[in-house]
Design a protein around this motif. Structure first.
Motif, PDB file in Angstrom:
ATOM      1  N   ASN A 208      39.662 -39.936 -31.213  1.00 56.35           N
ATOM      2  CA  ASN A 208      39.245 -41.085 -32.018  1.00 56.35           C
ATOM      3  C   ASN A 208      39.780 -42.398 -31.467  1.00 56.35           C
ATOM      4  OD1 ASN A 208      37.991 -39.376 -33.747  1.00 56.35           O
ATOM      5  ND2 ASN A 208      39.484 -39.543 -35.405  1.00 56.35           N
TER       6      ASN A 208
ATOM      7  N   ASP B   1      37.725 -34.668 -38.725  1.00 56.34           N
ATOM      8  CA  ASP B   1      38.030 -36.066 -38.373  1.00 56.34           C
ATOM      9  C   ASP B   1      38.272 -36.295 -36.884  1.00 56.34           C
ATOM     10  OD1 ASP B   1      38.348 -38.772 -39.653  1.00 56.34           O
ATOM     11  OD2 ASP B   1      40.177 -38.670 -38.463  1.00 56.34           O
ATOM     12  N   ARG B   2      39.056 -35.418 -36.235  1.00 55.09           N
ATOM     13  CA  ARG B   2      39.341 -35.577 -34.809  1.00 55.09           C
ATOM     14  C   ARG B   2      38.635 -34.471 -34.026  1.00 55.09           C
ATOM     15  NH1 ARG B   2      45.948 -36.396 -35.253  1.00 55.09           N
ATOM     16  NH2 ARG B   2      45.881 -38.501 -36.111  1.00 55.09           N
TER      17      ARG B   2
ATOM     18  N   GLN C 143      43.839 -49.644 -40.533  1.00 57.31           N
ATOM     19  CA  GLN C 143      42.900 -48.572 -40.842  1.00 57.31           C
ATOM     20  C   GLN C 143      43.546 -47.590 -41.811  1.00 57.31           C
ATOM     21  OE1 GLN C 143      40.034 -45.191 -38.832  1.00 57.31           O
ATOM     22  NE2 GLN C 143      41.600 -46.006 -37.509  1.00 57.31           N
ATOM     23  N   ASP C 144      42.764 -47.092 -42.711  1.00 53.41           N
ATOM     24  CA  ASP C 144      43.083 -45.998 -43.649  1.00 53.41           C
ATOM     25  C   ASP C 144      43.340 -46.450 -45.081  1.00 53.41           C
ATOM     26  OD1 ASP C 144      42.745 -44.069 -41.745  1.00 53.41           O
ATOM     27  OD2 ASP C 144      44.882 -43.661 -41.448  1.00 53.41           O
TER      28      ASP C 144
ATOM     29  N   TRP D 193      50.625 -42.368 -32.872  1.00 54.15           N
ATOM     30  CA  TRP D 193      50.323 -43.424 -33.857  1.00 54.15           C
ATOM     31  C   TRP D 193      51.577 -43.870 -34.602  1.00 54.15           C
ATOM     32  CZ3 TRP D 193      45.025 -44.701 -34.276  1.00 54.15           C
ATOM     33  CH2 TRP D 193      44.140 -43.761 -33.755  1.00 54.15           C
TER      34      TRP D 193
ATOM     35  N   ARG E 264      47.292 -40.398 -45.499  1.00 57.39           N
ATOM     36  CA  ARG E 264      45.893 -39.985 -45.467  1.00 57.39           C
ATOM     37  C   ARG E 264      45.770 -38.488 -45.208  1.00 57.39           C
ATOM     38  NH1 ARG E 264      41.231 -40.234 -41.170  1.00 57.39           N
ATOM     39  NH2 ARG E 264      40.805 -38.406 -42.422  1.00 57.39           N
ATOM     40  N   TRP E 265      46.637 -37.935 -44.361  1.00 57.44           N
ATOM     41  CA  TRP E 265      46.492 -36.513 -44.025  1.00 57.44           C
ATOM     42  C   TRP E 265      46.932 -35.626 -45.179  1.00 57.44           C
ATOM     43  CZ3 TRP E 265      43.110 -36.119 -40.533  1.00 57.44           C
ATOM     44  CH2 TRP E 265      43.039 -37.058 -39.496  1.00 57.44           C
TER      45      TRP E 265
ATOM     46  N   ASP F 103      44.330 -38.357 -28.968  1.00 54.70           N
ATOM     47  CA  ASP F 103      43.412 -38.284 -30.109  1.00 54.70           C
ATOM     48  C   ASP F 103      42.097 -38.936 -29.676  1.00 54.70           C
ATOM     49  OD1 ASP F 103      41.933 -38.710 -32.419  1.00 54.70           O
ATOM     50  OD2 ASP F 103      43.645 -39.354 -33.617  1.00 54.70           O
TER      51      ASP F 103
ATOM     52  N   TYR G 182      45.618 -48.799 -36.984  1.00 49.07           N
ATOM     53  CA  TYR G 182      46.048 -47.902 -38.080  1.00 49.07           C
ATOM     54  C   TYR G 182      47.138 -48.612 -38.881  1.00 49.07           C
ATOM     55  CZ  TYR G 182      49.264 -44.447 -40.055  1.00 49.07           C
ATOM     56  OH  TYR G 182      50.147 -43.791 -40.884  1.00 49.07           O
TER      57      TYR G 182
ATOM     58  N   LYS H 290      38.272 -45.472 -45.171  1.00 50.35           N
ATOM     59  CA  LYS H 290      37.503 -44.262 -44.883  1.00 50.35           C
ATOM     60  C   LYS H 290      37.773 -43.332 -46.061  1.00 50.35           C
ATOM     61  CE  LYS H 290      38.999 -43.028 -40.804  1.00 50.35           C
ATOM     62  NZ  LYS H 290      39.178 -42.725 -39.366  1.00 50.35           N
TER      63      LYS H 290
HETATM   64  C1  BGC Z   1      42.210 -41.022 -37.776  1.00 49.07           C
HETATM   65  C2  BGC Z   1      42.646 -42.303 -38.412  1.00 49.07           C
HETATM   66  C3  BGC Z   1      44.156 -42.353 -38.504  1.00 49.07           C
HETATM   67  C4  BGC Z   1      44.817 -41.968 -37.207  1.00 49.07           C
HETATM   68  C5  BGC Z   1      46.300 -41.858 -37.360  1.00 49.07           C
HETATM   69  C6  BGC Z   1      42.907 -40.831 -36.475  1.00 49.07           C
HETATM   70  O1  BGC Z   1      42.481 -39.672 -35.863  1.00 49.07           O
HETATM   71  O2  BGC Z   1      40.803 -41.028 -37.605  1.00 49.07           O
HETATM   72  O3  BGC Z   1      42.076 -42.415 -39.691  1.00 49.07           O
HETATM   73  O4  BGC Z   1      44.531 -43.671 -38.804  1.00 49.07           O
HETATM   74  O5  BGC Z   1      44.303 -40.762 -36.735  1.00 49.07           O
HETATM   75  O6  BGC Z   1      46.641 -40.853 -38.277  1.00 49.07           O
END
Ligand code: BGC
Length: 383
Positions: free
Chosen positions: A192, A130-131, A290-291, A230, A56-57, A190, A260, A311
């Protein structure tokens, strides 16, 4: 108007070629090697992403870079290798090189105050991507998803999978439990991770209170459930430990809250190694995620992982670019939330996007029809 834009675009393209635009998603994981700030008036945006270990990143970095370039800006994109000093150094260098704006997806949301002080001294606006970045007044704007609701969606999909909620996620389901469930959280540094956890626990709590869900290990604190950075391997190890400590008496694990997809795959590997079967009927627990990472979308399609949260990172990148353009024109970006994201120093004006629950039966409508993944990618599990 149109022709002006094309001229600007052409100029940006020529410039980025001249400046050796080799800093795309595939590069820059260590030392900063980004393009120097342009000296012909073209503005440069520094984009700091946390890691390339999760797709995702990489996709976020590329989408932000593409959007900024299309809008006529130079881009200095760096990935921090999940290492805090690396990210600090990358941002320091962006500031030294004279970027006009920063877009930052932090590794540790509390570790960038010095960098943001330096940015503020030079009048560089900072958009948290995002964060949230905590503990500083020098974060100007935040683009993200409704992170509490992501947690609600994760728990809702778990309850649907267990049959405690109906398919629509609202009405009571056909089952009443009790079900054995274990809980995983993300990385505590994080911001989130805390929102996902709160949304999920608020949703699960009534079912825990009336005994329909039992966390047999007793590990119901976020500190116990957390997964530093994560990491998949860390989650796999914790799942193995839980199976040994709590389920070796023959009792069955029915569901796992996972925040995740990488963590979900670590959990699934531990379960499979311990003899849990490949399909839900054969005994694999309901595992969330997630993702919508492609490897997990395939697992969902194959009936191994139960759900994930989509997302749309393309939309997030678009919001980041829109906010950046506002600042670079000397305007304030438009927020749609000015209450939720308190970073302990101020409430950061935010733009929140919505997310969706992915189940096997809506992979096509949510992910394939929107062009996020192709049928072939879903079938192969490869991007
Ligand atoms: C993001 C998630 C992601 C996680 C691990 C979080 O900050 O919002 O979408 O799964 O980081 O990379």
């Amino acid at each position: 108007m149109k022709s002006l834009k094309i001229v600007a675009l052409g100029a940006a393209l020529a410039l980025s070629l001249a400046a050796c635009a080799g800093d795309g998603a595939g590069g820059g994981s260590g030392e900063s090697s980004g393009a120097p700030a342009a000296d012909d008036g073209t503005k440069t945006v520094g984009v700091a992403m946390p890691t390339q270990t999760s797709e995702r990143w990489i996709a976020d970095g590329k989408a932000v870079e593409d959007g900024l370039k299309a809008a006529g800006y130079e881009v200095n994109l760096q990935f921090g290798n999940d290492d805090i000093p690396t990210q600090q150094q990358q941002i320091d260098q962006m500031i030294t090189k004279g970027v006009d704006l920063l877009i930052v997806a932090s590794i540790d949301g509390t570790a960038l105050a010095n960098q943001l002080d330096a940015a503020a001294e030079k009048g560089i606006p900072v958009i948290a991507y995002d964060r949230l970045i905590n503990g500083t007044k020098n974060v100007d704007f935040y683009v993200t998803f409704d992170n509490y609701n992501v947690g609600v969606q994760q728990a809702t999909s778990l309850l649907v999978g267990l049959g405690l909620l109906a398919e629509d996620g609202k009405a009571a389901g056909a089952e009443s439990g009790p079900f054995n469930v274990e809980l995983f959280a993300g990385s505590l540094d994080d911001n989130n991770a805390h929102f996902f956890w709160k949304g999920a626990i608020d949703t699960l709590k009534p079912f825990m209170d009336d005994g329909k869900i039992v966390v047999k290990s007793g590990q119901t604190d976020i500190e116990k459930a957390a997964t530093l950075r994560w990491l998949q391997e860390t989650a796999q190890k914790r799942m193995e430990d839980l199976l040994t400590s709590t389920y070796s008496d023959g009792s069955k694990l029915d569901g796992v809250l996972s925040p995740y997809d990488g963590i979900s795959r670590g959990i699934i590997t531990a379960l499979q190694n311990a003899g849990y079967g490949p399909g839900q009927d054969a005994g694999l627990p309901i595992v969330t995620g997630q993702d919508a990472e492609i490897a997990s979308v395939k697992l969902i399609n194959d009936g191994v992982q139960f759900s994930t949260i989509f997302k749309d990172t393309r939309k997030l990148a678009t919001q980041a670019v829109t906010a950046a353009e506002s600042y670079l024109k000397g305007e304030e970006p438009e927020a749609n939330d000015t209450e939720t994201y308190d970073n302990k120093v101020k409430i950061v004006p935010s733009y929140l996007l919505e997310s969706d629950i992915v189940y096997a039966n809506n992979i096509k409508s949510l992910l394939v029809d929107s062009g996020y993944w192709t049928d072939a990618q879903v079938a192969s599990g490869q991007a």
